[in-house]
Design a protein around this motif. Structure first.
Motif, PDB file in Angstrom:
ATOM      1  N   ASP A 195       0.836  -1.206   0.000  1.00  0.00           N
ATOM      2  CA  ASP A 195       0.000   0.000   0.000  1.00  0.00           C
ATOM      3  C   ASP A 195       0.872   1.259   0.000  1.00  0.00           C
ATOM      4  N   ILE A 196       1.941   1.244   0.782  1.00  0.00           N
ATOM      5  CA  ILE A 196       2.839   2.395   0.850  1.00  0.00           C
ATOM      6  C   ILE A 196       3.515   2.621  -0.500  1.00  0.00           C
ATOM      7  N   SER A 197       3.953   1.536  -1.132  1.00  0.00           N
ATOM      8  CA  SER A 197       4.617   1.639  -2.433  1.00  0.00           C
ATOM      9  C   SER A 197       3.683   2.240  -3.474  1.00  0.00           C
ATOM     10  N   ARG A 198       2.446   1.775  -3.519  1.00  0.00           N
ATOM     11  CA  ARG A 198       1.487   2.291  -4.499  1.00  0.00           C
ATOM     12  C   ARG A 198       1.165   3.766  -4.220  1.00  0.00           C
ATOM     13  N   ALA A 199       1.146   4.149  -2.961  1.00  0.00           N
ATOM     14  CA  ALA A 199       0.842   5.539  -2.615  1.00  0.00           C
ATOM     15  C   ALA A 199       1.940   6.488  -3.090  1.00  0.00           C
ATOM     16  N   ARG A 200       3.197   6.030  -3.091  1.00  0.00           N
ATOM     17  CA  ARG A 200       4.286   6.938  -3.436  1.00  0.00           C
ATOM     18  C   ARG A 200       4.719   6.865  -4.897  1.00  0.00           C
ATOM     19  N   ALA A 201       4.361   5.794  -5.614  1.00  0.00           N
ATOM     20  CA  ALA A 201       4.942   5.651  -6.951  1.00  0.00           C
ATOM     21  C   ALA A 201       3.982   5.189  -8.035  1.00  0.00           C
ATOM     22  N   LEU A 202       2.720   4.949  -7.737  1.00  0.00           N
ATOM     23  CA  LEU A 202       1.816   4.411  -8.742  1.00  0.00           C
ATOM     24  C   LEU A 202       1.619   5.412  -9.887  1.00  0.00           C
ATOM     25  N   PRO A 203       1.841   4.997 -11.141  1.00  0.00           N
ATOM     26  CA  PRO A 203       1.647   5.912 -12.273  1.00  0.00           C
ATOM     27  C   PRO A 203       0.166   6.032 -12.624  1.00  0.00           C
ATOM     28  N   SER A 204      -0.146   6.994 -13.478  1.00  0.00           N
ATOM     29  CA  SER A 204      -1.516   7.139 -13.961  1.00  0.00           C
ATOM     30  C   SER A 204      -1.649   6.473 -15.323  1.00  0.00           C
ATOM     31  N   ASN A 205      -2.858   6.057 -15.628  1.00  0.00           N
ATOM     32  CA  ASN A 205      -3.147   5.432 -16.919  1.00  0.00           C
ATOM     33  C   ASN A 205      -4.567   5.854 -17.316  1.00  0.00           C
ATOM     34  N   PRO A 206      -4.689   6.998 -18.009  1.00  0.00           N
ATOM     35  CA  PRO A 206      -6.022   7.523 -18.331  1.00  0.00           C
ATOM     36  C   PRO A 206      -6.866   6.560 -19.154  1.00  0.00           C
ATOM     37  N   ILE A 207      -6.240   5.747 -20.012  1.00  0.00           N
ATOM     38  CA  ILE A 207      -6.998   4.847 -20.877  1.00  0.00           C
ATOM     39  C   ILE A 207      -7.530   3.653 -20.100  1.00  0.00           C
ATOM     40  N   ASN A 208      -6.662   3.020 -19.281  1.00  0.00           N
ATOM     41  CA  ASN A 208      -7.060   1.863 -18.478  1.00  0.00           C
ATOM     42  C   ASN A 208      -6.563   2.069 -17.042  1.00  0.00           C
ATOM     43  N   PRO A 209      -7.311   2.811 -16.226  1.00  0.00           N
ATOM     44  CA  PRO A 209      -6.829   3.131 -14.872  1.00  0.00           C
ATOM     45  C   PRO A 209      -6.470   1.914 -14.029  1.00  0.00           C
ATOM     46  N   ILE A 210      -7.125   0.784 -14.288  1.00  0.00           N
ATOM     47  CA  ILE A 210      -6.847  -0.412 -13.484  1.00  0.00           C
ATOM     48  C   ILE A 210      -5.454  -0.963 -13.772  1.00  0.00           C
ATOM     49  N   PHE A 211      -4.983  -0.794 -15.006  1.00  0.00           N
ATOM     50  CA  PHE A 211      -3.718  -1.418 -15.414  1.00  0.00           C
ATOM     51  C   PHE A 211      -2.535  -0.509 -15.094  1.00  0.00           C
ATOM     52  N   THR A 212      -2.270  -0.338 -13.815  1.00  0.00           N
ATOM     53  CA  THR A 212      -1.123   0.431 -13.338  1.00  0.00           C
ATOM     54  C   THR A 212      -0.378  -0.412 -12.320  1.00  0.00           C
ATOM     55  N   GLU A 213       0.938  -0.256 -12.280  1.00  0.00           N
ATOM     56  CA  GLU A 213       1.734  -1.106 -11.393  1.00  0.00           C
ATOM     57  C   GLU A 213       3.031  -0.411 -11.000  1.00  0.00           C
ATOM     58  N   VAL A 214       3.534  -0.772  -9.821  1.00  0.00           N
ATOM     59  CA  VAL A 214       4.822  -0.299  -9.324  1.00  0.00           C
ATOM     60  C   VAL A 214       5.790  -1.473  -9.303  1.00  0.00           C
ATOM     61  N   LEU A 215       6.995  -1.275  -9.835  1.00  0.00           N
ATOM     62  CA  LEU A 215       8.032  -2.302  -9.817  1.00  0.00           C
ATOM     63  C   LEU A 215       8.814  -2.168  -8.515  1.00  0.00           C
ATOM     64  N   LEU A 216       8.766  -3.182  -7.680  1.00  0.00           N
ATOM     65  CA  LEU A 216       9.433  -3.153  -6.383  1.00  0.00           C
ATOM     66  C   LEU A 216      10.859  -3.681  -6.494  1.00  0.00           C
ATOM     67  N   TYR A 217      11.733  -3.171  -5.631  1.00  0.00           N
ATOM     68  CA  TYR A 217      13.088  -3.715  -5.533  1.00  0.00           C
ATOM     69  C   TYR A 217      13.483  -3.789  -4.065  1.00  0.00           C
ATOM     70  N   ASN A 218      14.441  -4.676  -3.771  1.00  0.00           N
ATOM     71  CA  ASN A 218      14.789  -4.955  -2.384  1.00  0.00           C
ATOM     72  C   ASN A 218      15.980  -4.127  -1.921  1.00  0.00           C
ATOM     73  N   GLU A 219      16.473  -4.443  -0.727  1.00  0.00           N
ATOM     74  CA  GLU A 219      17.577  -3.694  -0.137  1.00  0.00           C
ATOM     75  C   GLU A 219      18.895  -3.922  -0.869  1.00  0.00           C
ATOM     76  N   CYS A 220      18.945  -4.897  -1.784  1.00  0.00           N
ATOM     77  CA  CYS A 220      20.133  -5.132  -2.604  1.00  0.00           C
ATOM     78  C   CYS A 220      19.992  -4.519  -3.992  1.00  0.00           C
ATOM     79  N   ASN A 221      18.978  -3.675  -4.172  1.00  0.00           N
ATOM     80  CA  ASN A 221      18.744  -2.995  -5.446  1.00  0.00           C
ATOM     81  C   ASN A 221      18.380  -3.965  -6.564  1.00  0.00           C
TER      82      ASN A 221
END
Length: 339
Positions: A195-221
């Motif tokens: 939830d925190i990740s999506r709040a800070r980095a989720l992009p917008s998608n005016p055509i298909n608002p549902i199809f948005t995603e954040v790529l996560l990475y760990n402490e090792c980059n």
């Protein structure tokens, strides 16, 4: 925010009458009873079983050992829902178990998709739409000398009239790492980091608002997953997915607890944190992954040889890059990374 003491185990999967016509979905490796309207139910059972073993949800583990009973229990609740609603349509099923092994099911309607979306033949990027009939190359008669003169009132169709098909999903690399923990490795209702990740980095998608995603990475980059999807990126001439550290062999009560000789291995496999260690490829234990969830669709794609497990540095992800994503509700989709 849900406390660690009150969380439930869960998985989300697709119910779809279309799946009854799928030969792939009817394989005994994917379902306990076939044909089945449940999308890869056996793989979803396995991931919940693994979580039950790690978090000592012993009653849940006992119940999940009977896959056919799980199928019947879900189907009964779905049929009750459909009878009340009065029509048959694809559904998202959020299957939850508390520590006392009480099963609850959250049901919502989802859009229909093709079988090719649920079981693609490959991860080749989607091809552009074919040009319209009037866009065929014009070959003038040699008798005209190759000339074509337009009157002032004539015009040609614009090349932008039918733009090529682009990605459905819009993706963005997270702005901060998400450290690995049992709650990023195994699926529970304790999902505050997502939830925190999506709040800070989720992009917008005016055509298909549902199809948005954040790529996560760990402490090792290293990339791990999306907030709701598994990831597939093109590296070295093939599609790769971040490793998660799946135990080999059958899932048993001792898979994550003890080794073959009975020795304690609680820090092995999924329970070990990722650590930086490079000499070409990762030199970590083969059981130690980047730290993401073991998705059902990801497991299927690996089994089909459509991708390989390989660490992916977050710093190698470029704006405009094409990335496949998948999950157990929507199947597979193609997306592009935005800044």
């Amino acid at each position: 925010m849900e406390s660690e003491a009150s969380f439930q185990l869960f998985t989300s999967l697709r119910y779809d009458p279309l799946l009854l016509t799928s030969e792939e979905n009817s394989l005994p490796t994917l379902n306990f009873i076939t044909p089945s309207p449940f999308y890869m139910l056996r793989y979803h059972r396995d991931r919940m079983l693994e979580a039950a073993q790690h978090f000592d949800f012993d009653l849940v583990e006992e119940k999940l050992n009977d896959g056919r009973a799980l199928h019947h229990a879900l189907l009964q609740q779905v049929n009750d829902y459909l009878q009340k609603e009065g029509k048959e349509e694809p559904l998202k099923l959020r299957v939850l178990f508390d520590k006392e092994a009480n099963l609850s099911l959250e049901i919502s309607v989802i859009p229909p998709v093709s079988l090719d979306t649920l079981y693609p033949l490959s991860l080749d990027p989607p091809k552009p739409n074919p040009p319209p009939h009037w866009a065929n190359t014009f070959k003038p008669s040699p008798l005209t000398g190759g000339a074509l003169i337009l009157d002032p009132t004539d015009s040609l169709p614009s090349k932008s009239s039918t733009p090529p098909r682009d990605a459905d999903w819009v993706l963005r690399l997270d702005k901060e790492p998400t450290p690995s923990s049992p709650f990023t490795l195994l699926k529970t209702t304790n999902r505050s980091v997502y939830d925190i990740s999506r709040a800070r980095a989720l992009p917008s998608n005016p055509i298909n608002p549902i199809f948005t995603e954040v790529l996560l990475y760990n402490e090792c980059n290293e990339l791990t997953e999306g907030t709701t999807t598994s990831l597939y990126l093109f590296r070295g001439g093939r599609w790769v997915t971040p490793p998660v550290g799946v135990p080999s062999g059958e899932f048993t009560s001792g898979t994550l607890k003890t080794g073959e000789g009975g020795e304690d291995q609680r820090d092995e496999g999924e329970l070990r944190k990722p650590f930086a260690g490079r000499w070409g490829h990762s030199v970590r234990s083969a059981k130690v992954g980047a730290g993401g969830q073991r998705g059902a669709t990801r497991r299927w794609a690996l089994g089909k040889g459509m991708c390989m497990e390989e660490p992916v540095g977050a710093d190698t992800v470029g704006t405009g890059e094409g990335v496949w994503v998948s999950n157990g509700v929507r199947g597979f989709g193609f997306g592009r990374v935005v800044k």
